[in-house]
Design a protein around this motif. Structure first.
Motif, PDB file in Angstrom:
ATOM      1  N   UNK A  60      29.556  34.324  58.164  1.00 37.64           N
ATOM      2  CA  UNK A  60      29.586  32.883  58.385  1.00 37.64           C
ATOM      3  C   UNK A  60      29.509  32.082  57.084  1.00 37.64           C
ATOM      4  N   UNK A  61      30.218  32.537  56.055  1.00 46.00           N
ATOM      5  CA  UNK A  61      30.286  31.729  54.835  1.00 46.00           C
ATOM      6  C   UNK A  61      31.104  30.477  55.121  1.00 46.00           C
ATOM      7  N   UNK A  62      30.789  29.397  54.403  1.00 49.87           N
ATOM      8  CA  UNK A  62      31.606  28.188  54.555  1.00 49.87           C
ATOM      9  C   UNK A  62      32.314  27.811  53.251  1.00 49.87           C
ATOM     10  N   UNK A  63      32.064  28.587  52.198  1.00 48.37           N
ATOM     11  CA  UNK A  63      32.766  28.420  50.931  1.00 48.37           C
ATOM     12  C   UNK A  63      33.097  29.798  50.370  1.00 48.37           C
ATOM     13  N   UNK A  78      48.050  32.983  51.402  1.00 49.34           N
ATOM     14  CA  UNK A  78      47.766  34.134  52.270  1.00 49.34           C
ATOM     15  C   UNK A  78      46.329  34.090  52.760  1.00 49.34           C
ATOM     16  N   UNK A  79      45.399  33.732  51.870  1.00 47.12           N
ATOM     17  CA  UNK A  79      43.991  33.637  52.258  1.00 47.12           C
ATOM     18  C   UNK A  79      43.811  32.632  53.390  1.00 47.12           C
ATOM     19  N   UNK A  80      44.526  31.516  53.317  1.00 50.47           N
ATOM     20  CA  UNK A  80      44.407  30.479  54.347  1.00 50.47           C
ATOM     21  C   UNK A  80      44.891  30.964  55.714  1.00 50.47           C
ATOM     22  N   UNK A  81      45.793  31.930  55.708  1.00 50.60           N
ATOM     23  CA  UNK A  81      46.256  32.509  56.979  1.00 50.60           C
ATOM     24  C   UNK A  81      45.171  33.355  57.636  1.00 50.60           C
ATOM     25  N   UNK A 140      39.712  27.653  59.507  1.00 55.45           N
ATOM     26  CA  UNK A 140      40.071  26.424  58.802  1.00 55.45           C
ATOM     27  C   UNK A 140      38.886  25.745  58.127  1.00 55.45           C
ATOM     28  N   UNK A 141      37.674  25.941  58.672  1.00 52.38           N
ATOM     29  CA  UNK A 141      36.528  25.209  58.132  1.00 52.38           C
ATOM     30  C   UNK A 141      36.022  25.796  56.808  1.00 52.38           C
ATOM     31  N   UNK A 142      36.485  26.968  56.439  1.00 52.39           N
ATOM     32  CA  UNK A 142      36.017  27.583  55.191  1.00 52.39           C
ATOM     33  C   UNK A 142      36.770  26.984  54.005  1.00 52.39           C
TER      34      UNK A 142
END
Length: 262
Positions: A174-177, A191-194, A198-200
């Motif tokens: 549950x990291x957010x950054x 690729x990471x965004x895929x 979305x909230x990270x």
């Protein structure tokens, strides 16, 4: 050395071009010289002594080119060698290190992912910086084994499976950054965004490095006062074709590319 002199940047290979792009966007009239030590990439798997040796060699090469400031556009070289470079050379140095502080200040879950090389995660600088926040934050640190090699070989599209494995423990925790602790990794952001929710938030250091470079140039009276037509030079000691293709793919248009032993 004066305001007309170029800005020098070096990295173990192509990753520092992510820093170059931010620097060029902020200071488009400054001439730059970029050094890609592809022959010795990746630095992240080398010993500290080797990293220091490579960094000294790169620095001395850029000094012979008359650079007024040197950007160490490599996390591993910064965290392992920049202190020694600053002690031994009379030129300003700008380093790049994982953006732990902004990630810690922004985090609401108090859990932060760090994707970096082995050399960065084991460095004294990274450990001392992250230790400032370990009382209140949990870090999920993952070594991105194999990612740099794939980027260097122009095989970015083949990184997705590795990234899914590396990002899985971060998502589970549950990291957010997520801090990108290698200058190569911003090229993997699409690729990471895929893969991640979305909230990270993804944090890299490129814009901050560009702003700091501008600040230090201003403080030392080295910022180019008047716009002029400039050329940007890119040097590699291994694969000229790959560097040229990489520059083209990333829309770096104003350049002269050379192969040279250093």
């Amino acid at each position: 050395m004066n305001s007309q002199s170029p800005i020098g940047l070096f990295d173990s290979g192509l990753g520092g071009l992510s820093i170059w792009k931010e620097l060029h966007a902020l200071l488009p009239n400054e001439q730059t010289i970029y050094l890609a030590d592809n022959k010795n990439a990746p630095y992240g798997e080398k010993s500290k002594d080797e990293i220091i040796s490579f960094s000294i060699k790169n620095t001395e090469y850029l000094i012979t080119k008359g650079c007024k400031i040197i950007v160490v556009a490599c996390n591993t070289a910064t965290t392992n060698a920049i202190k020694i470079l600053r002690e031994n050379y009379d030129v300003p140095f700008i380093g790049i290190e994982p953006a732990i502080k902004p990630a810690a200040l922004q985090s609401k879950t108090h859990k932060i992912g760090v994707l970096a090389t082995k050399g960065t995660l084991s460095s004294e600088l990274f450990i001392s910086t992250s230790n400032q926040f370990r009382d209140s934050k949990d870090f999920v640190e993952v070594v991105g084994t194999g990612l740099v090699q794939l980027i260097e070989e122009g095989r970015i599209n083949e990184t997705e499976e590795l990234l899914r494995n590396y990002l899985a423990p971060m998502i589970k925790a549950d990291v957010d950054n997520i801090v990108l602790g290698c200058s190569h990794y911003p090229f993997l952001i699409p690729i990471i965004k895929k893969i991640i929710p979305e909230h990270i938030n993804i944090i890299d250091s490129g814009i901050a490095v560009a702003k700091q470079t501008k600040n230090i140039l201003e403080q030392n009276g080295l910022l180019l006062a008047q716009p002029k037509i400039t050329e940007n030079y890119f040097y590699t000691n291994a694969n000229l074709l790959l560097l040229t293709q990489f520059l083209t793919q990333n829309e770096v248009k104003t350049n002269k590319v050379f192969f040279e032993e250093f």
